[in-house]
Design an enzyme around this catalytic site. Structure first.
Site, short mmCIF file in Angstrom:
data_model
loop_
_atom_site.label_atom_id
_atom_site.label_comp_id
_atom_site.label_asym_id
_atom_site.label_seq_id
_atom_site.Cartn_x
_atom_site.Cartn_y
_atom_site.Cartn_z
N HIS A 76 -9.39 10.97 2.61
CA HIS A 76 -8.47 9.85 2.43
C HIS A 76 -7.17 10.04 3.20
CE1 HIS A 76 -5.99 7.02 -0.18
NE2 HIS A 76 -7.05 6.29 0.08
N ASP B 2 -0.56 16.11 20.85
CA ASP B 2 -0.17 17.24 21.70
C ASP B 2 0.48 18.39 20.93
OD1 ASP B 2 -1.10 15.72 23.79
OD2 ASP B 2 0.89 15.05 24.44
N ASP C 46 16.67 11.27 -8.69
CA ASP C 46 18.09 11.63 -8.60
C ASP C 46 18.67 11.44 -7.21
OD1 ASP C 46 17.94 12.31 -11.27
OD2 ASP C 46 17.77 14.47 -10.91
N HIS D 177 0.81 -1.22 0.00
CA HIS D 177 0.00 0.00 0.00
C HIS D 177 0.85 1.27 0.00
CE1 HIS D 177 -3.31 2.56 1.95
NE2 HIS D 177 -3.82 2.14 0.80
N LYS E 194 -4.32 10.06 6.03
CA LYS E 194 -3.92 9.16 7.11
C LYS E 194 -2.98 9.97 8.01
CE LYS E 194 -3.91 6.54 3.07
NZ LYS E 194 -5.31 6.30 2.96
N LYS F 204 3.39 4.44 -1.22
CA LYS F 204 3.47 5.38 -2.33
C LYS F 204 4.75 6.19 -2.16
CE LYS F 204 -1.18 4.88 -1.51
NZ LYS F 204 -1.82 4.46 -0.25
#
Length: 394
Positions: free
Chosen positions: A312, A319, A151, A144, A314, A146
């Protein structure tokens, strides 16, 4: 005849359960664990897919020595076609270009598209291809992550995939809220190592990651997981809170351990906020979370349904001093099945801006409260009961 069909169905379900349990046991005995990496770097946050794609595509177009890309999902639409064309253009120039996607998430990259990439010089591979033994378990084991590295100097990591959905192109979901980071400095080497480990597992080809002698301004930590460790990691994060916990996730299906930690945090006087989407993009995921959300709400937590598009993101903030931006959802699929990667940020100025964005999204949310609970549809209540049995896959 009917009895025979019922017996065959029962046998089939039992075989799936056995496959899943043995596959899970085998995986837990042999996880692909990578060390948590403390590093430094600089970063830019994206909340909008259009801005992200503009900079990502331009950075790839400017590449001088290497482009390595991993996305869980690459769609087959005009955004995806533009993305693939940028990769092909660099490969035609003679720049090494490697593209990897999850085998299930990248299913729209059909044979014709893959052959076109190969003719242009783009090296392509699928990650986590299902197979035997434990086929049912392995088809649930997804990569999952990404990550993009250009370079060895520029990296991208976060929640966006590639497709028009992520710039609000879906009539069903509308505006798409997500978080992605553009990073520079030593952190790029850390995420490059994770991407190249995925490439090695997919192809058998070992490639050395880029390193740098530059120093980054900010402390960072990169944590890659493989269906183990994440439950305990998130529990420790929750338990570290003294004043406030902010959680954003498209799916909320905590384990009993995490639910207990969240309830204890509320009991200790910690202000808990959870932001999830009103619309669901997969069956049963929203309903699976309702019993947990209801319990936290009645303990004093604040739950919000984002209703200005699809949420979507996450993210976890603690604090105002710690933020986790990554690919892992607050669900059991991310805890126990998926390969994920999360980035920990400790810059309080950055976190203050991120916190402000979070509460701007809360302002566009519908409160999860007694009124909503009483008015939810009968179909939702029925799906809640069904979802109890599906939690391991959600």
């Amino acid at each position: 005849m009917l009895i025979t069909l019922v017996l065959i169905a029962i046998l089939f379900i039992l075989l799936l359960i056995i496959d899943f349990k043995i596959g899970k046991y085998n995986h837990n005995q042999n996880p692909r664990t990578l060390p948590k990496q403390e590093t430094t770097g600089d970063y830019q946050l994206y909340k909008n897919g259009s801005a992200l794609y503009e900079d990502l595509f331009q950075d790839i177009a400017n590449a001088e020595s290497q482009v390595d890309v991993y996305f869980f999902l690459v769609d087959n639409d005009y955004i995806s076609q533009n993305f693939l064309q940028v990769l092909k253009n660099k490969a035609i120039e003679g720049i090494p270009v490697r593209l990897c996607t999850d085998r299930i998430g990248g299913y729209k990259l059909n044979k014709k598209i893959r052959q076109d990439l190969k003719r242009s010089g783009v090296q392509f591979a699928f990650s986590e291809t299902p197979g035997f033994p434990y086929f049912f378990y392995r088809i649930n084991r997804r990569n999952h992550r990404k990550i993009t590295v250009i370079d060895g100097k520029i990296g991208y990591i976060g929640g966006f995939n590639i497709g028009s959905n992520y710039i609000g192109g879906s009539a069903k979901f509308g505006d798409w809220r997500d978080y992605h980071l553009r990073v520079t400095g030593p952190v790029v080497s850390a995420i490059h190592g994770i991407l190249l480990d995925d490439w090695y597992l997919a192809t058998g080809e070992k490639i050395e990651k880029h390193t740098t002698t530059e120093k980054g301004k900010h402390k960072l930590k990169v944590f890659a997981t493989d269906g183990v460790e994440l439950e305990n990691e998130f529990t420790s994060i929750v338990q570290s809170a003294k004043n406030e916990i902010l959680i954003g996730s498209p799916y909320f299906v905590p384990t009993e351990q995490l639910q207990k930690a969240l309830k204890q945090a509320i009991k200790n006087g910690v202000d808990l906020h959870i932001l999830i989407p009103m619309k669901a993009d997969h069956p049963f995921v929203k309903e699976a979370g309702i019993p947990f959300l209801e319990e936290l709400y009645h303990h004093g937590g604040h739950v919000h349904f984002y209703d200005d598009g699809f949420y979507h993101s996450k993210v976890i903030m603690i604090d105002g001093k710690f933020a986790d931006i990554g690919t892992a959802n607050f669900d059991r699929r991310s805890f126990f099945l998926n390969k994920e990667v999360n980035t920990y940020v400790y810059d309080e100025v950055f976190i203050s801006d991120l916190r402000r964005s979070y509460f701007e999204d809360v302002a566009d949310a519908v409160p999860f409260d007694d009124h909503w609970l009483k008015r939810r549809a009968l179909s939702t209540r029925i799906n809640e009961k069904i979802a109890v049995f599906l939690r391991p896959f959600l």
